[in-house]
Write a protein that holds these residues in place. Structure first.
Motif, short mmCIF file in Angstrom:
data_model
loop_
_atom_site.label_atom_id
_atom_site.label_comp_id
_atom_site.label_asym_id
_atom_site.label_seq_id
_atom_site.Cartn_x
_atom_site.Cartn_y
_atom_site.Cartn_z
N GLN A 38 -28.89 20.92 -4.23
CA GLN A 38 -29.49 22.03 -4.95
C GLN A 38 -30.88 21.68 -5.45
O GLN A 38 -31.86 21.98 -4.80
CB GLN A 38 -28.60 22.50 -6.09
N HIS A 39 -30.98 21.05 -6.61
CA HIS A 39 -32.28 20.81 -7.24
C HIS A 39 -33.05 19.63 -6.67
O HIS A 39 -34.26 19.63 -6.66
CB HIS A 39 -32.12 20.59 -8.75
N TRP A 40 -32.34 18.61 -6.24
CA TRP A 40 -33.02 17.43 -5.72
C TRP A 40 -32.26 16.89 -4.53
O TRP A 40 -31.08 16.55 -4.62
CB TRP A 40 -33.11 16.34 -6.80
N TYR A 41 -32.94 16.84 -3.44
CA TYR A 41 -32.46 16.14 -2.25
C TYR A 41 -33.71 15.77 -1.47
O TYR A 41 -34.79 16.35 -1.67
CB TYR A 41 -31.50 16.99 -1.41
N ASP A 42 -33.61 14.80 -0.61
CA ASP A 42 -34.77 14.36 0.15
C ASP A 42 -34.29 13.81 1.49
O ASP A 42 -33.10 13.52 1.67
CB ASP A 42 -35.52 13.28 -0.63
N ASN A 43 -35.21 13.66 2.42
CA ASN A 43 -34.93 13.03 3.71
C ASN A 43 -33.80 13.70 4.48
O ASN A 43 -33.03 13.01 5.17
CB ASN A 43 -34.62 11.54 3.54
N LEU A 44 -33.67 15.03 4.39
CA LEU A 44 -32.63 15.73 5.16
C LEU A 44 -32.97 15.62 6.64
O LEU A 44 -34.06 16.01 7.07
CB LEU A 44 -32.54 17.20 4.73
#
Length: 167
Positions: free
Chosen positions: A67-73
């Motif tokens: 949701q609010h923070w994710y990276d490197n998908l």
């Protein structure tokens, strides 16, 4: 020639394709509006890659929230990897689609559940796996944490139980 049409496996494959398509769009464009995902997966699946401390803490299954923070998908044909924040510590996870047990977007009351039945006996006629179900819930969505790639807002990942979304 096969004994019949394996609708259960065909449905599972189609639903995993839907998850791949959704995650591919999120990889390209970010999460639109209020969309966010609860993803429950089998931490013991042989192709899951998570930190040892996470597999020790969640030996059977784990639910993460994007949701609010994710990276490197990074979305592939077999699964996806994503960095999530656990107590100010980003961790890279790799989750194959076959390890996913549920995929829920509470913002639109949409959910997929993959059900399996293990047979202890081998008969001449093996039943097809139980088809996956599509859940829609009437309960309000909780507001978990994790989200927009590239713009962390210092919110931590939550591991949540989906029981509150089941009827």
């Amino acid at each position: 020639m096969s004994r019949g049409i394996d609708y259960g496996n065909l449905m599972h494959r189609a639903m995993r394709g839907l998850i791949q398509e959704v995650l591919t769009a999120v990889q390209a464009n970010g999460l639109p509006g209020d969309h966010h995902f609860f993803i429950t997966f089998d931490t013991a699946h042989p192709d899951v890659e998570i930190a040892d401390w996470l597999s020790d803490r969640y030996p059977g299954e784990m639910t993460v929230v994007m949701q609010h923070w994710y990276d490197n998908l990074d979305v592939t044909d077999e699964g996806f990897s994503v960095s999530l924040n656990f107590g100010e510590a980003p961790e890279l996870l790799y989750i194959p689609y076959d390890a996913i047990k549920t995929f829920v977007d509470p913002s639109v009351e949409f959910g997929l559940r993959f059900e399996t039945h293990e047979d202890d006996e081998e008969d001449d006629e093996e039943p097809a796996p139980a088809p996956a179900s599509i859940d829609k819930t009437d309960e309000p969505a909780a507001k978990p944490k994790l989200g927009k790639s590239g713009k962390p807002d210092k919110k931590d990942a939550d591991v949540v139980s989906l029981d509150s979304f089941r009827k």
